[in-house]
Design a protein around this motif. Structure first.
Motif, PDB file in Angstrom:
ATOM      1  N   MET A  27       0.844  -1.185   0.000  1.00 36.02           N
ATOM      2  CA  MET A  27       0.000   0.000   0.000  1.00 36.02           C
ATOM      3  C   MET A  27       0.883   1.239   0.000  1.00 36.02           C
ATOM      4  SD  MET A  27      -3.212  -0.911  -0.104  1.00 36.02           S
ATOM      5  CE  MET A  27      -4.035   0.617   0.380  1.00 36.02           C
ATOM      6  N   VAL A  28       0.550   2.214  -0.860  1.00 37.74           N
ATOM      7  CA  VAL A  28       1.290   3.472  -0.886  1.00 37.74           C
ATOM      8  C   VAL A  28       0.293   4.623  -0.896  1.00 37.74           C
ATOM      9  CG1 VAL A  28       3.269   2.483  -2.114  1.00 37.74           C
ATOM     10  CG2 VAL A  28       1.423   3.566  -3.415  1.00 37.74           C
ATOM     11  N   ASP A  29       0.712   5.759  -0.354  1.00 39.98           N
ATOM     12  CA  ASP A  29      -0.114   6.955  -0.423  1.00 39.98           C
ATOM     13  C   ASP A  29      -0.298   7.353  -1.882  1.00 39.98           C
ATOM     14  OD1 ASP A  29      -0.245   7.029   2.317  1.00 39.98           O
ATOM     15  OD2 ASP A  29       1.376   8.506   2.535  1.00 39.98           O
ATOM     16  N   LEU A  30      -1.453   7.937  -2.179  1.00 31.76           N
ATOM     17  CA  LEU A  30      -1.753   8.298  -3.554  1.00 31.76           C
ATOM     18  C   LEU A  30      -0.694   9.246  -4.127  1.00 31.76           C
ATOM     19  CD1 LEU A  30      -3.824   7.817  -5.769  1.00 31.76           C
ATOM     20  CD2 LEU A  30      -5.064   9.837  -4.980  1.00 31.76           C
ATOM     21  N   GLU A  31      -0.172  10.144  -3.313  1.00 32.80           N
ATOM     22  CA  GLU A  31       0.824  11.087  -3.815  1.00 32.80           C
ATOM     23  C   GLU A  31       2.135  10.395  -4.174  1.00 32.80           C
ATOM     24  OE1 GLU A  31       2.102  13.996  -0.948  1.00 32.80           O
ATOM     25  OE2 GLU A  31       1.767  12.613   0.722  1.00 32.80           O
ATOM     26  N   ASP A  32       2.337   9.146  -3.733  1.00 30.57           N
ATOM     27  CA  ASP A  32       3.550   8.394  -4.053  1.00 30.57           C
ATOM     28  C   ASP A  32       3.291   7.298  -5.092  1.00 30.57           C
ATOM     29  OD1 ASP A  32       5.084   9.830  -2.158  1.00 30.57           O
ATOM     30  OD2 ASP A  32       4.327   8.541  -0.546  1.00 30.57           O
ATOM     31  N   ALA A  33       2.092   7.295  -5.678  1.00 34.70           N
ATOM     32  CA  ALA A  33       1.693   6.183  -6.549  1.00 34.70           C
ATOM     33  C   ALA A  33       1.972   6.427  -8.025  1.00 34.70           C
ATOM     34  CB  ALA A  33       0.199   5.897  -6.361  1.00 34.70           C
ATOM     35  N   LEU A  34       2.515   7.583  -8.378  1.00 37.68           N
ATOM     36  CA  LEU A  34       2.765   7.875  -9.785  1.00 37.68           C
ATOM     37  C   LEU A  34       3.704   6.848 -10.410  1.00 37.68           C
ATOM     38  CD1 LEU A  34       2.278   9.893 -12.107  1.00 37.68           C
ATOM     39  CD2 LEU A  34       4.342  11.099 -11.354  1.00 37.68           C
ATOM     40  N   LEU A  35       3.295   6.292 -11.549  1.00 37.38           N
ATOM     41  CA  LEU A  35       4.043   5.306 -12.342  1.00 37.38           C
ATOM     42  C   LEU A  35       4.173   3.954 -11.652  1.00 37.38           C
ATOM     43  CD1 LEU A  35       6.848   7.516 -13.933  1.00 37.38           C
ATOM     44  CD2 LEU A  35       4.589   6.948 -14.837  1.00 37.38           C
ATOM     45  N   ARG A  36       3.479   3.786 -10.534  1.00 38.32           N
ATOM     46  CA  ARG A  36       3.426   2.458  -9.915  1.00 38.32           C
ATOM     47  C   ARG A  36       2.361   1.624 -10.625  1.00 38.32           C
ATOM     48  NH1 ARG A  36       5.967   2.488  -4.888  1.00 38.32           N
ATOM     49  NH2 ARG A  36       5.764   0.225  -5.084  1.00 38.32           N
ATOM     50  N   VAL A  37       2.401   0.307 -10.432  1.00 36.28           N
ATOM     51  CA  VAL A  37       1.503  -0.604 -11.140  1.00 36.28           C
ATOM     52  C   VAL A  37       0.400  -1.076 -10.195  1.00 36.28           C
ATOM     53  CG1 VAL A  37       1.325  -2.783 -12.396  1.00 36.28           C
ATOM     54  CG2 VAL A  37       3.351  -1.345 -12.673  1.00 36.28           C
ATOM     55  N   PHE A  42      -9.761  -1.543  -9.475  1.00 32.95           N
ATOM     56  CA  PHE A  42     -10.361  -0.479  -8.663  1.00 32.95           C
ATOM     57  C   PHE A  42     -11.757  -0.196  -9.185  1.00 32.95           C
ATOM     58  CE2 PHE A  42     -11.456   3.975  -8.027  1.00 32.95           C
ATOM     59  CZ  PHE A  42     -11.409   4.026  -6.635  1.00 32.95           C
ATOM     60  N   ARG A  43     -12.741  -0.287  -8.279  1.00 33.40           N
ATOM     61  CA  ARG A  43     -14.136  -0.044  -8.620  1.00 33.40           C
ATOM     62  C   ARG A  43     -14.595   1.289  -8.031  1.00 33.40           C
ATOM     63  NH1 ARG A  43     -16.816  -4.569 -10.531  1.00 33.40           N
ATOM     64  NH2 ARG A  43     -15.578  -6.491 -10.458  1.00 33.40           N
ATOM     65  N   ALA A  44     -15.464   1.959  -8.762  1.00 34.88           N
ATOM     66  CA  ALA A  44     -15.977   3.239  -8.291  1.00 34.88           C
ATOM     67  C   ALA A  44     -16.790   3.033  -7.017  1.00 34.88           C
ATOM     68  CB  ALA A  44     -16.843   3.882  -9.364  1.00 34.88           C
ATOM     69  N   PRO A  45     -16.452   3.736  -5.939  1.00 35.92           N
ATOM     70  CA  PRO A  45     -17.211   3.592  -4.697  1.00 35.92           C
ATOM     71  C   PRO A  45     -18.592   4.238  -4.774  1.00 35.92           C
ATOM     72  CG  PRO A  45     -15.545   5.296  -4.447  1.00 35.92           C
ATOM     73  CD  PRO A  45     -15.319   4.673  -5.795  1.00 35.92           C
ATOM     74  N   GLY A  46     -18.819   5.068  -5.761  1.00 34.50           N
ATOM     75  CA  GLY A  46     -20.107   5.725  -5.954  1.00 34.50           C
ATOM     76  C   GLY A  46     -20.150   6.338  -7.333  1.00 34.50           C
ATOM     77  N   ASP A  47     -21.299   6.938  -7.684  1.00 33.44           N
ATOM     78  CA  ASP A  47     -21.403   7.607  -8.975  1.00 33.44           C
ATOM     79  C   ASP A  47     -20.480   8.826  -9.008  1.00 33.44           C
ATOM     80  OD1 ASP A  47     -23.345   5.828  -9.789  1.00 33.44           O
ATOM     81  OD2 ASP A  47     -25.023   7.121  -9.215  1.00 33.44           O
ATOM     82  N   ILE A  48     -19.901   9.072 -10.180  1.00 31.29           N
ATOM     83  CA  ILE A  48     -19.073  10.267 -10.382  1.00 31.29           C
ATOM     84  C   ILE A  48     -19.610  11.000 -11.607  1.00 31.29           C
ATOM     85  CG2 ILE A  48     -16.744  11.145 -10.793  1.00 31.29           C
ATOM     86  CD1 ILE A  48     -15.615   8.630  -9.599  1.00 31.29           C
ATOM     87  N   PRO A  49     -19.971  12.276 -11.492  1.00 29.85           N
ATOM     88  CA  PRO A  49     -19.708  13.192 -10.367  1.00 29.85           C
ATOM     89  C   PRO A  49     -20.658  13.075  -9.189  1.00 29.85           C
ATOM     90  CG  PRO A  49     -20.805  14.376 -12.138  1.00 29.85           C
ATOM     91  CD  PRO A  49     -20.549  12.998 -12.666  1.00 29.85           C
ATOM     92  N   GLY A 166      -5.522  11.313 -10.790  1.00 29.10           N
ATOM     93  CA  GLY A 166      -6.632  12.242 -10.677  1.00 29.10           C
ATOM     94  C   GLY A 166      -7.960  11.531 -10.513  1.00 29.10           C
ATOM     95  N   LEU A 167      -8.170  10.456 -11.248  1.00 25.20           N
ATOM     96  CA  LEU A 167      -9.410   9.698 -11.130  1.00 25.20           C
ATOM     97  C   LEU A 167      -9.554   9.093  -9.737  1.00 25.20           C
ATOM     98  CD1 LEU A 167     -11.944   8.483 -12.399  1.00 25.20           C
ATOM     99  CD2 LEU A 167     -10.541   6.606 -13.248  1.00 25.20           C
ATOM    100  N   LEU A 168      -8.466   8.536  -9.218  1.00 23.05           N
ATOM    101  CA  LEU A 168      -8.497   7.975  -7.868  1.00 23.05           C
ATOM    102  C   LEU A 168      -8.789   9.060  -6.837  1.00 23.05           C
ATOM    103  CD1 LEU A 168      -5.444   5.570  -8.207  1.00 23.05           C
ATOM    104  CD2 LEU A 168      -7.825   4.868  -7.893  1.00 23.05           C
ATOM    105  N   ALA A 169      -8.195  10.221  -7.038  1.00 22.36           N
ATOM    106  CA  ALA A 169      -8.449  11.337  -6.126  1.00 22.36           C
ATOM    107  C   ALA A 169      -9.919  11.744  -6.173  1.00 22.36           C
ATOM    108  CB  ALA A 169      -7.545  12.522  -6.468  1.00 22.36           C
ATOM    109  N   ALA A 170     -10.506  11.744  -7.389  1.00 21.68           N
ATOM    110  CA  ALA A 170     -11.919  12.102  -7.533  1.00 21.68           C
ATOM    111  C   ALA A 170     -12.826  11.128  -6.792  1.00 21.68           C
ATOM    112  CB  ALA A 170     -12.295  12.149  -9.010  1.00 21.68           C
ATOM    113  N   CYS A 171     -12.321   9.905  -6.594  1.00 19.23           N
ATOM    114  CA  CYS A 171     -13.094   8.891  -5.872  1.00 19.23           C
ATOM    115  C   CYS A 171     -12.797   8.906  -4.373  1.00 19.23           C
ATOM    116  CB  CYS A 171     -12.791   7.503  -6.436  1.00 19.23           C
ATOM    117  SG  CYS A 171     -13.367   7.259  -8.124  1.00 19.23           S
ATOM    118  N   GLY A 172     -11.987   9.846  -3.921  1.00 18.31           N
ATOM    119  CA  GLY A 172     -11.695   9.946  -2.498  1.00 18.31           C
ATOM    120  C   GLY A 172     -10.672   8.958  -1.998  1.00 18.31           C
TER     121      GLY A 172
END
Length: 409
Positions: A27-37, A42-49, A166-172
């Motif tokens: 597990m890594v923080d989202l800010e450290d996840a760039l270019l990680r695999v 990952f499923r949407a926890p709710g409707d977006i927007p 960005g998409l992960l961030a939008a999902c909280g």
């Protein structure tokens, strides 16, 4: 231990990737996840927007109240309210009504579209006239248009770019499960190799390979670990290989596949536990003497001593294996189509990889072969990618459309 001496073709080498399992996850923080695999779907926890949202400044309306409207015969609507940004509307829009709304605002109940402000005339504070008709859903993002609750948004094995972050961030999402970055041990071998900060004597060369390969490993999402320069001594090379195999997920020995030291690498592999040589020579140029072995669960590569050959072999062969153990579902290869600027000759029986630079002329992308002896590192510096000439071809003609395998940047 078994080993082979016949040359293996590239597709057969690539098929061996399935023998090597991906590394562990973390597990890594989202800010450290760039270019990680990503390690799991990952499923949407709710409707977006999560709400129907305007994409324009204008008026939220019912589309059926605008049908037939035009410059000469506008439709008249009563303004019943205004939607403040970031708030839930406290009113509804009925037939013949409209509500002021800004881009990003939440549509009031009853409204199904947005009339752009450019197509509206304000008669007074409570009345507008509209000069266009709109269709249901026009200028609106539906509550689940970006993603519906439970939908798989990102599949396991995907490398996370800024847009996925960005998409992960939008999902909280604050943290995400990814594969660990594969550790790659890099060993330079050869009596003639000296550290880069030492002035080489006649017949000696600086250790260019380990630093170059370390950079390529980083570009490919791995974590390089250099083990220094090992002379052509069986005991020293065996000890270093044992240590590298114990501490990393893949090992690269640079120089150990050249004519003078290939037998030493084979002897070392014979002494390592649970080892088998899978490939002893590849129908690729440059890089024919490449060795691939399996030591336990790990890949062990003997790469050419010439840095340009080692870079080509890494790009074509090692990088896809590294992507595999890093959890990628694809090779991460980037290919573009271009046309050759000149004829390219080749010898049959091997796949020749020609270094090219890309240039655009008159809206056409051209691949320009980089001239110079194959061992010159400056030819790799000048190159943007590689063009393969098939083993059954004697060359490629000027103007031929080709795939360019891009060097990572």
């Amino acid at each position: 231990m078994e080993h082979f001496f016949e040359v293996t073709d590239i597709p057969s080498v690539m098929a061996l990737r399935e023998r090597f399992a991906p590394v562990a996850t973390e597990m890594v923080d989202l800010e450290d996840a760039l270019l990680r695999v990503l390690a799991e779907d990952f499923r949407a926890p709710g409707d977006i927007p999560g709400f129907d949202r305007s994409t324009m400044d204008g008026y939220a309306v019912r589309a059926d109240g605008t049908y037939g409207a035009g410059e000469g015969s506008p439709a008249y609507l009563n303004v019943v309210g205004s939607v403040a940004m970031g708030q839930v509307p406290d009113h509804r829009v009925g037939p013949g009504e409209a509500s002021r709304i800004a881009t990003g605002g939440m549509l009031p109940e009853g409204a199904d579209s947005v009339m752009m402000v450019e197509h509206v005339g304000v008669l007074d504070e409570g009345t507008i006239e509209v000069y266009r008709s709109v269709a249901p859903g026009q200028h609106v993002v539906a509550r689940n248009e970006d993603a519906a609750a439970g939908q798989v948004l990102l599949s396991a094995g995907r490398r996370l770019r800024p847009q996925e972050i960005g998409l992960l961030a939008a999902c909280g999402v604050g943290s995400v499960r990814v594969h660990a970055m594969p550790r790659v041990g890099i060993i330079s071998s050869g009596d003639e190799v000296v550290p880069v900060d030492r002035e080489p004597l006649p017949g000696q060369v600086r250790d260019v390979n380990s630093l170059t390969l370390a950079g390529m490993v980083r570009q490919a999402g791995g974590r390089p670990q250099r083990y220094g320069i090992v002379p052509d001594q069986y005991d020293r090379l065996l000890d270093t290989c044992r240590r590298a195999l114990a501490e990393t997920d893949m090992v690269l020995v640079s120089g150990g596949s050249s004519v003078g030291t290939r037998d030493l690498t084979v002897q070392v592999l014979a002494a390592l536990p649970r080892s088998a040589i899978l490939v002893h020579g590849v129908s690729i140029s440059p890089g024919k003497p490449t060795i691939l072995a399996q030591c336990g669960e790990k890949a062990f590569w003997g790469l050419p001593g010439h840095v340009t050959s080692a870079m080509v072999v890494f790009t074509v062969l090692v990088r896809p294996f590294l992507a595999r153990i890093g959890g990628c579902r694809s090779d991460d290869d980037v290919r573009v189509r271009a046309r050759l600027t000149r004829n390219v000759a080749s010898a049959q029986g091997r796949v020749d990889f020609v270094r090219v630079r890309l240039v655009r002329r008159d809206d056409t992308l051209w691949a320009e072969p980089v001239l110079g002896a194959s061992g010159l590192i400056r030819t790799m510096v000048a190159a943007d990618g590689l063009v393969a000439v098939d083993l059954n071809d004697e060359g490629l003609e000027k103007g031929a459309e080709v795939d360019v395998l891009m060097m990572l940047s």
